[in-house]
Each structure stands twice: as structure tokens, then as C-alpha cells.
Design a protein around this motif. Sequence first.
Motif, PDB file in Angstrom:
ATOM      1  N   THR A  26      -7.999   5.034   1.309  1.00 26.92           N
ATOM      2  CA  THR A  26      -8.987   4.153   0.692  1.00 26.92           C
ATOM      3  C   THR A  26      -8.796   2.703   1.117  1.00 26.92           C
ATOM      4  O   THR A  26      -9.751   2.028   1.485  1.00 26.92           O
ATOM      5  CB  THR A  26      -8.890   4.249  -0.842  1.00 26.92           C
ATOM      6  N   SER A  27      -7.562   2.218   1.066  1.00 23.01           N
ATOM      7  CA  SER A  27      -7.287   0.805   1.329  1.00 23.01           C
ATOM      8  C   SER A  27      -7.323   0.437   2.809  1.00 23.01           C
ATOM      9  O   SER A  27      -7.634  -0.690   3.163  1.00 23.01           O
ATOM     10  CB  SER A  27      -5.908   0.420   0.783  1.00 23.01           C
ATOM     11  N   VAL A  28      -6.988   1.394   3.676  1.00 20.67           N
ATOM     12  CA  VAL A  28      -6.849   1.082   5.095  1.00 20.67           C
ATOM     13  C   VAL A  28      -7.932   1.743   5.937  1.00 20.67           C
ATOM     14  O   VAL A  28      -8.723   1.080   6.606  1.00 20.67           O
ATOM     15  CB  VAL A  28      -5.444   1.488   5.613  1.00 20.67           C
ATOM     16  N   LEU A  29      -7.989   3.053   5.903  1.00 22.74           N
ATOM     17  CA  LEU A  29      -8.885   3.778   6.813  1.00 22.74           C
ATOM     18  C   LEU A  29     -10.362   3.575   6.488  1.00 22.74           C
ATOM     19  O   LEU A  29     -11.198   3.603   7.379  1.00 22.74           O
ATOM     20  CB  LEU A  29      -8.539   5.271   6.811  1.00 22.74           C
ATOM     21  N   LEU A  30     -10.691   3.362   5.224  1.00 20.13           N
ATOM     22  CA  LEU A  30     -12.091   3.192   4.834  1.00 20.13           C
ATOM     23  C   LEU A  30     -12.494   1.727   4.691  1.00 20.13           C
ATOM     24  O   LEU A  30     -13.615   1.433   4.282  1.00 20.13           O
ATOM     25  CB  LEU A  30     -12.364   3.941   3.520  1.00 20.13           C
ATOM     26  N   SER A  31     -11.610   0.811   5.049  1.00 20.31           N
ATOM     27  CA  SER A  31     -11.887  -0.621   4.910  1.00 20.31           C
ATOM     28  C   SER A  31     -13.010  -1.049   5.858  1.00 20.31           C
ATOM     29  O   SER A  31     -13.097  -0.577   6.988  1.00 20.31           O
ATOM     30  CB  SER A  31     -10.621  -1.418   5.217  1.00 20.31           C
ATOM     31  N   GLU A  32     -13.826  -1.969   5.371  1.00 15.47           N
ATOM     32  CA  GLU A  32     -14.915  -2.515   6.189  1.00 15.47           C
ATOM     33  C   GLU A  32     -14.399  -3.446   7.285  1.00 15.47           C
ATOM     34  O   GLU A  32     -14.987  -3.549   8.344  1.00 15.47           O
ATOM     35  CB  GLU A  32     -15.895  -3.299   5.302  1.00 15.47           C
TER      36      GLU A  32
ATOM     37  N   PRO B 151     -10.931  -5.058   9.629  1.00 14.83           N
ATOM     38  CA  PRO B 151      -9.648  -4.588  10.155  1.00 14.83           C
ATOM     39  C   PRO B 151      -8.525  -4.768   9.133  1.00 14.83           C
ATOM     40  O   PRO B 151      -8.550  -5.712   8.330  1.00 14.83           O
ATOM     41  CB  PRO B 151      -9.414  -5.476  11.375  1.00 14.83           C
ATOM     42  N   VAL B 152      -7.549  -3.869   9.187  1.00 14.16           N
ATOM     43  CA  VAL B 152      -6.408  -3.929   8.272  1.00 14.16           C
ATOM     44  C   VAL B 152      -5.127  -3.907   9.089  1.00 14.16           C
ATOM     45  O   VAL B 152      -4.932  -3.037   9.941  1.00 14.16           O
ATOM     46  CB  VAL B 152      -6.416  -2.731   7.291  1.00 14.16           C
ATOM     47  N   LEU B 153      -4.253  -4.876   8.831  1.00 10.94           N
ATOM     48  CA  LEU B 153      -2.938  -4.918   9.444  1.00 10.94           C
ATOM     49  C   LEU B 153      -1.953  -4.338   8.431  1.00 10.94           C
ATOM     50  O   LEU B 153      -1.915  -4.780   7.284  1.00 10.94           O
ATOM     51  CB  LEU B 153      -2.571  -6.357   9.790  1.00 10.94           C
ATOM     52  N   VAL B 154      -1.190  -3.337   8.854  1.00  6.46           N
ATOM     53  CA  VAL B 154      -0.182  -2.746   7.983  1.00  6.46           C
ATOM     54  C   VAL B 154       1.195  -2.979   8.594  1.00  6.46           C
ATOM     55  O   VAL B 154       1.450  -2.603   9.738  1.00  6.46           O
ATOM     56  CB  VAL B 154      -0.414  -1.228   7.771  1.00  6.46           C
ATOM     57  N   ASP B 155       2.059  -3.610   7.799  1.00  4.55           N
ATOM     58  CA  ASP B 155       3.441  -3.865   8.195  1.00  4.55           C
ATOM     59  C   ASP B 155       4.304  -2.750   7.602  1.00  4.55           C
ATOM     60  O   ASP B 155       4.461  -2.655   6.390  1.00  4.55           O
ATOM     61  CB  ASP B 155       3.871  -5.232   7.646  1.00  4.55           C
ATOM     62  N   PHE B 156       4.820  -1.878   8.462  1.00  8.73           N
ATOM     63  CA  PHE B 156       5.725  -0.817   8.024  1.00  8.73           C
ATOM     64  C   PHE B 156       7.134  -1.405   8.020  1.00  8.73           C
ATOM     65  O   PHE B 156       7.613  -1.862   9.063  1.00  8.73           O
ATOM     66  CB  PHE B 156       5.644   0.385   8.961  1.00  8.73           C
ATOM     67  N   TRP B 157       7.807  -1.385   6.858  1.00  6.37           N
ATOM     68  CA  TRP B 157       9.079  -2.076   6.701  1.00  6.37           C
ATOM     69  C   TRP B 157       9.991  -1.310   5.740  1.00  6.37           C
ATOM     70  O   TRP B 157       9.581  -0.306   5.144  1.00  6.37           O
ATOM     71  CB  TRP B 157       8.836  -3.484   6.159  1.00  6.37           C
ATOM     72  N   ALA B 158      11.241  -1.806   5.600  1.00  2.00           N
ATOM     73  CA  ALA B 158      12.197  -1.279   4.619  1.00  2.00           C
ATOM     74  C   ALA B 158      13.106  -2.415   4.167  1.00  2.00           C
ATOM     75  O   ALA B 158      13.330  -3.381   4.914  1.00  2.00           O
ATOM     76  CB  ALA B 158      13.020  -0.146   5.216  1.00  2.00           C
TER      77      ALA B 158
ATOM     78  N   VAL C 280       0.866  -1.179   0.000  1.00  2.00           N
ATOM     79  CA  VAL C 280       0.000   0.000   0.000  1.00  2.00           C
ATOM     80  C   VAL C 280       0.902   1.227   0.000  1.00  2.00           C
ATOM     81  O   VAL C 280       1.976   1.214   0.594  1.00  2.00           O
ATOM     82  CB  VAL C 280      -0.976  -0.019   1.204  1.00  2.00           C
ATOM     83  N   THR C 281       0.462   2.267  -0.708  1.00  2.00           N
ATOM     84  CA  THR C 281       1.249   3.493  -0.800  1.00  2.00           C
ATOM     85  C   THR C 281       0.570   4.610  -0.019  1.00  2.00           C
ATOM     86  O   THR C 281      -0.594   4.480   0.388  1.00  2.00           O
ATOM     87  CB  THR C 281       1.388   3.941  -2.273  1.00  2.00           C
ATOM     88  N   ASP C 282       1.305   5.716   0.149  1.00  2.00           N
ATOM     89  CA  ASP C 282       0.712   6.892   0.799  1.00  2.00           C
ATOM     90  C   ASP C 282      -0.588   7.286   0.098  1.00  2.00           C
ATOM     91  O   ASP C 282      -1.587   7.595   0.747  1.00  2.00           O
ATOM     92  CB  ASP C 282       1.687   8.081   0.746  1.00  2.00           C
TER      93      ASP C 282
ATOM     94  N   SER D 261      -8.827  -0.245  12.578  1.00  2.00           N
ATOM     95  CA  SER D 261     -10.235  -0.632  12.530  1.00  2.00           C
ATOM     96  C   SER D 261     -11.067   0.639  12.545  1.00  2.00           C
ATOM     97  O   SER D 261     -10.859   1.507  13.401  1.00  2.00           O
ATOM     98  CB  SER D 261     -10.574  -1.524  13.718  1.00  2.00           C
ATOM     99  N   LYS D 262     -11.951   0.758  11.587  1.00  2.00           N
ATOM    100  CA  LYS D 262     -12.813   1.943  11.460  1.00  2.00           C
ATOM    101  C   LYS D 262     -11.986   3.237  11.440  1.00  2.00           C
ATOM    102  O   LYS D 262     -12.346   4.238  12.053  1.00  2.00           O
ATOM    103  CB  LYS D 262     -13.847   1.974  12.571  1.00  2.00           C
ATOM    104  N   GLY D 263     -10.837   3.187  10.762  1.00  2.00           N
ATOM    105  CA  GLY D 263     -10.026   4.378  10.579  1.00  2.00           C
ATOM    106  C   GLY D 263      -9.103   4.735  11.729  1.00  2.00           C
ATOM    107  O   GLY D 263      -8.414   5.747  11.685  1.00  2.00           O
ATOM    108  N   GLU D 264      -9.068   3.903  12.780  1.00  2.00           N
ATOM    109  CA  GLU D 264      -8.242   4.199  13.957  1.00  2.00           C
ATOM    110  C   GLU D 264      -7.219   3.084  14.190  1.00  2.00           C
ATOM    111  O   GLU D 264      -7.490   1.922  13.918  1.00  2.00           O
ATOM    112  CB  GLU D 264      -9.125   4.302  15.213  1.00  2.00           C
ATOM    113  N   VAL D 265      -6.068   3.443  14.755  1.00  2.00           N
ATOM    114  CA  VAL D 265      -5.094   2.435  15.171  1.00  2.00           C
ATOM    115  C   VAL D 265      -5.618   1.788  16.449  1.00  2.00           C
ATOM    116  O   VAL D 265      -5.837   2.464  17.443  1.00  2.00           O
ATOM    117  CB  VAL D 265      -3.711   3.062  15.441  1.00  2.00           C
ATOM    118  N   VAL D 266      -5.840   0.482  16.403  1.00  2.00           N
ATOM    119  CA  VAL D 266      -6.346  -0.229  17.571  1.00  2.00           C
ATOM    120  C   VAL D 266      -5.287  -1.134  18.195  1.00  2.00           C
ATOM    121  O   VAL D 266      -5.469  -1.646  19.288  1.00  2.00           O
ATOM    122  CB  VAL D 266      -7.619  -1.040  17.233  1.00  2.00           C
TER     123      VAL D 266
END
Length: 104
Positions: A11-17, A19-26, A4-6, A79-84
Motif C-alpha cells: 500500500t505505502s510503496v508499490l501503490l504510491s502515486e 516515487p518512493v525511496l526505501v532505505d533498508f537498514w538495521a 514501513v513494515t512488510d 516507481s509504479k510498483g517497480e524498482v527503478v
Amino acid sequence: MDAVTDAEFDTSVLLSEKPVLVDFWAEWCGPCRQVSPILEELNGEHGDKVTFLKMNVDENPVTPASYRVTGIPTINVYSKGEVVKSIVGARPKAVLLKELAEFI
């Protein structure tokens, strides 16, 4: 796991129906490379309940900065646009499963 990009984050994370897990990596991050295959496994096992995405912090600096991601790997569950849930640092699969139990 999809990337996922900035530009796609809202759209992909905050508005998802679900929960979304995002792995921040390099690319250069050793612990990130340890966690990545574990998250791939969890995606295969639990991808129906949680959307698994990854974000390269070098290519997408805006979103990590806005969520104060200063150490990687950082795994945030939204979840629902918030970090849980926020997990900083590499963890073995059993520990990740325990920490993510309420979502998967």
C-alpha cells in the motif's frame, strides 16, 4: 522519515502515486547510521517529489528477501510498483544527490 513494515509495503510503496525511496537498514549497521541523517535531509528538501521511507530488515524480513536485499544499507527507489534504482552501501550526500537526480 517514516518507517514501513512488510504488512504496509504494498500500500505505502508499490501503490504510491509518486516515487518512493526505501532505505533498508538495521540498528547494528554502522554505514546505515551514516546514511540515515543524509536521507533525513533529502526528505526535508525533496519530500514533495519523493516519499522517503525506511524499513528495518531485522523486524521485517519478508520484503527485503523478496527484493534480494543482501547488503545494507540498500536504498531502492520504486516507481509504479517497480524498482527503478538500487544503491547498495553508504554514499556521501553529493553522490546520493547525483544518483537520485532523476527523481528529486
